[in-house]
Motif scaffolding. Structure first.
Motif, PDB file in Angstrom:
ATOM      1  N   ASP A   1       4.329  10.973   5.811  1.00 12.81           N
ATOM      2  CA  ASP A   1       6.071  11.155   5.936  1.00 12.81           C
ATOM      3  C   ASP A   1       6.705   9.998   5.486  1.00 12.81           C
ATOM      4  O   ASP A   1       7.658  10.248   4.786  1.00 12.81           O
ATOM      5  N   THR A   2       6.056   8.906   5.975  1.00 11.59           N
ATOM      6  CA  THR A   2       7.087   7.734   5.657  1.00 11.59           C
ATOM      7  C   THR A   2       6.800   7.359   4.183  1.00 11.59           C
ATOM      8  O   THR A   2       8.096   7.305   3.454  1.00 11.59           O
ATOM      9  N   ALA A   3       6.003   7.673   3.320  1.00 10.41           N
ATOM     10  CA  ALA A   3       5.702   7.559   1.803  1.00 10.41           C
ATOM     11  C   ALA A   3       6.650   8.597   1.286  1.00 10.41           C
ATOM     12  O   ALA A   3       7.569   8.457   0.192  1.00 10.41           O
ATOM     13  N   LEU A   4       6.813   9.872   1.731  1.00  9.52           N
ATOM     14  CA  LEU A   4       7.626  10.760   1.248  1.00  9.52           C
ATOM     15  C   LEU A   4       8.979  10.525   1.467  1.00  9.52           C
ATOM     16  O   LEU A   4       9.853  10.810   0.656  1.00  9.52           O
ATOM     17  N   ILE A   5       9.491   9.937   2.521  1.00  7.10           N
ATOM     18  CA  ILE A   5      10.763   9.753   2.822  1.00  7.10           C
ATOM     19  C   ILE A   5      11.135   8.333   1.765  1.00  7.10           C
ATOM     20  O   ILE A   5      12.294   8.313   1.215  1.00  7.10           O
ATOM     21  N   ASP A   6      10.485   7.564   1.606  1.00  8.75           N
ATOM     22  CA  ASP A   6      10.551   6.516   0.656  1.00  8.75           C
ATOM     23  C   ASP A   6      10.647   6.885  -0.868  1.00  8.75           C
ATOM     24  O   ASP A   6      11.671   6.508  -1.549  1.00  8.75           O
ATOM     25  N   ALA A   7       9.756   7.981  -1.021  1.00  4.30           N
ATOM     26  CA  ALA A   7       9.979   8.444  -2.379  1.00  4.30           C
ATOM     27  C   ALA A   7      11.374   9.140  -2.564  1.00  4.30           C
ATOM     28  O   ALA A   7      11.818   9.061  -3.679  1.00  4.30           O
ATOM     29  N   LEU A   8      11.754   9.812  -1.662  1.00  5.69           N
ATOM     30  CA  LEU A   8      12.930  10.639  -1.672  1.00  5.69           C
ATOM     31  C   LEU A   8      14.153   9.580  -1.636  1.00  5.69           C
ATOM     32  O   LEU A   8      14.906   9.882  -2.562  1.00  5.69           O
ATOM     33  N   ARG A   9      14.185   8.771  -0.992  1.00 11.09           N
ATOM     34  CA  ARG A   9      15.060   7.554  -1.332  1.00 11.09           C
ATOM     35  C   ARG A   9      15.290   6.884  -2.714  1.00 11.09           C
ATOM     36  O   ARG A   9      16.338   6.616  -3.224  1.00 11.09           O
ATOM     37  N   TRP A  10      14.111   6.700  -2.945  1.00 13.97           N
ATOM     38  CA  TRP A  10      14.093   5.910  -4.542  1.00 13.97           C
ATOM     39  C   TRP A  10      14.776   7.177  -5.351  1.00 13.97           C
ATOM     40  O   TRP A  10      15.630   6.496  -6.509  1.00 13.97           O
ATOM     41  N   CYS A  11      14.303   8.302  -5.202  1.00 16.62           N
ATOM     42  CA  CYS A  11      14.923   9.166  -6.131  1.00 16.62           C
ATOM     43  C   CYS A  11      16.237   9.486  -6.268  1.00 16.62           C
ATOM     44  O   CYS A  11      16.985   9.653  -7.368  1.00 16.62           O
ATOM     45  N   ILE A  12      16.898   9.536  -4.974  1.00 17.39           N
ATOM     46  CA  ILE A  12      18.367   9.638  -4.715  1.00 17.39           C
ATOM     47  C   ILE A  12      18.962   8.559  -5.346  1.00 17.39           C
ATOM     48  O   ILE A  12      19.985   8.530  -5.933  1.00 17.39           O
TER      49      ILE A  12
ATOM     50  N   LYS B   1       0.718  -1.422  -0.022  1.00 19.82           N
ATOM     51  CA  LYS B   1       0.081  -0.010  -0.047  1.00 19.82           C
ATOM     52  C   LYS B   1       0.806   1.483   0.095  1.00 19.82           C
ATOM     53  O   LYS B   1       0.586   2.198  -0.729  1.00 19.82           O
ATOM     54  N   ARG B   2       2.031   1.348   0.775  1.00 18.22           N
ATOM     55  CA  ARG B   2       2.672   2.290   0.901  1.00 18.22           C
ATOM     56  C   ARG B   2       3.423   2.583  -0.505  1.00 18.22           C
ATOM     57  O   ARG B   2       3.788   3.603  -0.952  1.00 18.22           O
ATOM     58  N   ALA B   3       4.016   1.419  -1.255  1.00 23.98           N
ATOM     59  CA  ALA B   3       4.660   1.474  -2.637  1.00 23.98           C
ATOM     60  C   ALA B   3       3.949   2.047  -3.428  1.00 23.98           C
ATOM     61  O   ALA B   3       4.228   2.847  -4.591  1.00 23.98           O
ATOM     62  N   ASN B   4       2.493   1.957  -3.564  1.00 24.37           N
ATOM     63  CA  ASN B   4       1.650   2.371  -4.610  1.00 24.37           C
ATOM     64  C   ASN B   4       0.961   3.702  -4.212  1.00 24.37           C
ATOM     65  O   ASN B   4      -0.096   4.224  -4.552  1.00 24.37           O
ATOM     66  N   ASP B   5       1.624   4.502  -3.261  1.00 22.58           N
ATOM     67  CA  ASP B   5       1.015   5.994  -2.935  1.00 22.58           C
ATOM     68  C   ASP B   5       1.431   6.979  -4.050  1.00 22.58           C
ATOM     69  O   ASP B   5       2.856   7.437  -4.134  1.00 22.58           O
ATOM     70  N   PHE B   6       0.835   7.284  -4.947  1.00 18.69           N
ATOM     71  CA  PHE B   6       1.001   8.330  -5.916  1.00 18.69           C
ATOM     72  C   PHE B   6       0.493   9.506  -5.826  1.00 18.69           C
ATOM     73  O   PHE B   6       0.255  10.039  -6.966  1.00 18.69           O
ATOM     74  N   SER B   7       0.307   9.977  -4.755  1.00 20.31           N
ATOM     75  CA  SER B   7      -0.266  11.307  -4.403  1.00 20.31           C
ATOM     76  C   SER B   7       0.619  12.216  -4.690  1.00 20.31           C
ATOM     77  O   SER B   7       1.678  12.132  -4.740  1.00 20.31           O
ATOM     78  N   SER B   8       0.212  13.592  -4.592  1.00 23.67           N
ATOM     79  CA  SER B   8       1.197  14.697  -4.700  1.00 23.67           C
ATOM     80  C   SER B   8       1.749  14.696  -3.190  1.00 23.67           C
ATOM     81  O   SER B   8       1.561  14.295  -2.353  1.00 23.67           O
ATOM     82  N   PRO B   9       3.312  15.251  -3.467  1.00 24.28           N
ATOM     83  CA  PRO B   9       4.030  15.476  -2.255  1.00 24.28           C
ATOM     84  C   PRO B   9       3.258  16.094  -1.003  1.00 24.28           C
ATOM     85  O   PRO B   9       3.493  15.611   0.077  1.00 24.28           O
ATOM     86  N   ASP B  10       2.457  17.157  -1.015  1.00 22.68           N
ATOM     87  CA  ASP B  10       1.843  17.793  -0.110  1.00 22.68           C
ATOM     88  C   ASP B  10       0.825  16.928   0.595  1.00 22.68           C
ATOM     89  O   ASP B  10       0.156  17.017   1.760  1.00 22.68           O
ATOM     90  N   GLU B  11       0.386  15.538  -0.007  1.00 23.06           N
ATOM     91  CA  GLU B  11      -0.643  14.852   0.419  1.00 23.06           C
ATOM     92  C   GLU B  11      -0.231  13.779   0.774  1.00 23.06           C
ATOM     93  O   GLU B  11      -0.800  12.961   1.403  1.00 23.06           O
ATOM     94  N   MET B  12       1.152  13.528   0.609  1.00 24.25           N
ATOM     95  CA  MET B  12       1.799  12.065   0.984  1.00 24.25           C
ATOM     96  C   MET B  12       1.985  12.158   2.669  1.00 24.25           C
ATOM     97  O   MET B  12       2.190  13.149   3.396  1.00 24.25           O
TER      98      MET B  12
END
Length: 95
Positions: A57-68, A44-55
């Motif tokens: 915190d954990t999903a935001l950090i995971d997305a940041l980690r993936w981007c880096i 469920k966390r991996a499929n969070d495709f909402s905008s960053p202001d709606e994400m």
């Protein structure tokens, strides 16, 4: 059949609802194991495709980690959102 002077028959009493059980409700006929629950949570966390202001915190950090890790150009979006949320000056720190 009663006459006009007799009181009406009482309505049949509805059975009271059973009290709710404690804990998480069952998804299937039996409870999920801890491994199954964790797998569903991660999916469920991996499929969070909402905008960053709606994400969250954990999903935001995971997305940041993936981007880096994958050197994606969206790193700035996630970093700006984290700064906006947690920097002491808020959104003004980005200006």
């Amino acid at each position: 059949m009663g006459d006009k002077k007799s009181p009406p028959a009482p309505a049949p009493a509805a059975e009271p609802e059973a009290p709710r059980k404690r804990g998480r409700p069952k998804i299937y006929s039996e409870p999920l194991s801890q491994a199954e629950r964790a797998r569903r949570y991660r999916a469920k966390r991996a499929n969070d495709f909402s905008s960053p202001d709606e994400m969250r915190d954990t999903a935001l950090i995971d997305a940041l980690r993936w981007c880096i890790t994958h050197q994606h150009e969206a790193v700035d979006l996630y970093l700006e959102e984290l700064v906006r949320r947690y920097h002491s000056k808020g959104a003004e720190a980005l200006k």
